[in-house]
Structures are given as structure tokens and as C-alpha cells.
Design an enzyme around this catalytic site. Structure first.
Site, PDB file in Angstrom:
ATOM      1  CE  LYS A 183       6.323  13.852   0.190  1.00  0.00           C
ATOM      2  NZ  LYS A 183       5.684  12.964  -0.805  1.00  0.00           N
TER       3      LYS A 183
ATOM      4  NE  ARG B 276       0.391   5.766   6.465  1.00  0.00           N
ATOM      5  CZ  ARG B 276       1.119   5.978   5.364  1.00  0.00           C
ATOM      6  NH1 ARG B 276       2.155   6.797   5.396  1.00  0.00           N
ATOM      7  NH2 ARG B 276       0.808   5.365   4.238  1.00  0.00           N
TER       8      ARG B 276
ATOM      9  CG  HIS C 280       7.195  11.017   4.269  1.00  0.00           C
ATOM     10  ND1 HIS C 280       7.028   9.810   3.634  1.00  0.00           N
ATOM     11  CD2 HIS C 280       7.834  10.745   5.440  1.00  0.00           C
ATOM     12  CE1 HIS C 280       7.561   8.850   4.383  1.00  0.00           C
ATOM     13  NE2 HIS C 280       8.057   9.394   5.477  1.00  0.00           N
TER      14      HIS C 280
ATOM     15  CB  THR D  97      -0.371   8.302  -1.959  1.00  0.00           C
ATOM     16  OG1 THR D  97      -0.064   7.620  -0.745  1.00  0.00           O
ATOM     17  CG2 THR D  97       0.922   8.739  -2.606  1.00  0.00           C
TER      18      THR D  97
ATOM     19  CG  PHE E  90       8.498   6.461  -8.726  1.00  0.00           C
ATOM     20  CD1 PHE E  90       8.906   6.781  -7.436  1.00  0.00           C
ATOM     21  CD2 PHE E  90       7.865   5.247  -8.934  1.00  0.00           C
ATOM     22  CE1 PHE E  90       8.692   5.914  -6.378  1.00  0.00           C
ATOM     23  CE2 PHE E  90       7.639   4.364  -7.875  1.00  0.00           C
ATOM     24  CZ  PHE E  90       8.058   4.709  -6.596  1.00  0.00           C
TER      25      PHE E  90
ATOM     26  NE  ARG F 181      -0.099  13.068   0.850  1.00  0.00           N
ATOM     27  CZ  ARG F 181       0.352  11.960   1.416  1.00  0.00           C
ATOM     28  NH1 ARG F 181      -0.469  10.954   1.674  1.00  0.00           N
ATOM     29  NH2 ARG F 181       1.628  11.844   1.723  1.00  0.00           N
TER      30      ARG F 181
END
Length: 136
Positions: free
Chosen positions: A10, A86, A117, A92, A58, A104
């Protein structure tokens, strides 16, 4: 059995110059990059990609974020590629749910700006790859 998934790095990942680190982690996991492209995301593509979130509070800020700067889109292949990526990405919420050692967990700061993503199912992967790489 080889599986395919869509991975997006992203705008926050691109702007923070984490593309090389993220690609390296994907490859070290044993997954292969089958296609890779740096692109500016149109509002139309973003709306199609995030169609399941339309109408949620959102949605507007999500579209604004994903179209704010270039993203790296990739088709990633390998055994159980969807689950493998994942796991590599982490939860997330990068602070509360992503464990250290994940993308992350190591680099994420906020839920909306969570760097990557990855498709969440074989059906999503097929739909998302067709959107981002129509000729693939």
C-alpha cells in the site's frame, strides 16, 4: 499444489521505502513473484477492489488512502500462497494483533495504514488478480 494470491504494498509501504524488505520476506518464505507492477490506483479500481466495504463508515477514507500514492501490485505464487502470505503479513491491526516478526508487527503503526493487502480466499484472489492484472 501451487496457489496464487494478490499482494498489494500500500502507499504507506511504498512511501516508507519498505518494498524491498517486503518482497524479500515473501521470497524468503518460499513464495515466487509471478508479476509485479508499480501503479497509481484509480478511484474506479479502488472501488471495485474494496466493493465489499461500500457503505461502511471507513469506505471513503479507505479509497482516499489507496489512491493517494503509488502501490506495488504483485501476483504471488506457491504452495498455500494465500495462507502463507497472510501469516507473513500479520494481523490487520499492527499494534494489537500483529505479532513481532510479521510485516505489520515489525513496521505497522495504524490499522488503516497497515502496509500490505493479501487476498483472504481463493475466490477473492481470483477476483482481485483479474482486476489488477486483467491479462494474467
Amino acid at each position: 499444489m501451487t496457489e496464487r494470491t494478490l499482494v498489494l504494498i500500500k502507499p504507506d509501504g511504498v512511501q516508507r521505502q519498505l518494498v524491498g524488505e517486503i518482497i524479500s520476506r515473501i521470497e524468503r518464505k518460499g513464495l515466487a513473484i509471478a508479476a509485479l507492477e508499480l501503479r497509481n490506483v484509480t478511484e474506479e479500481l479502488a472501488s471495485q477492489h474494496y466493493a465489499e466495504h461500500e457503505g461502511k463508515p471507513f469506505f471513503g477514507s479507505l479509497l482516499e488512502f489507496i489512491t493517494s500514492a503509488p502501490v506495488v501490485a504483485a501476483i504471488v505464487e506457491g504452495p498455500r500462497a494465500i495462507a502463507a502470505f497472510r501469516q507473513l503479513a500479520g494481523g490487520t491491526d499492527p499494534v494489537e494483533k500483529a505479532t513481532p516478526g510479521t510485516i505489520r508487527g515489525d513496521f505497522g503503526l495504524e490499522t488503516q495504514f497497515n502496509l500490505v493487502h493479501g487476498s483472504d480466499s481463493a475466490e477473492s484472489a481470483q477476483r482481485e488478480i483479474a482486476l489488477w492484472f486483467p491479462s494474467a
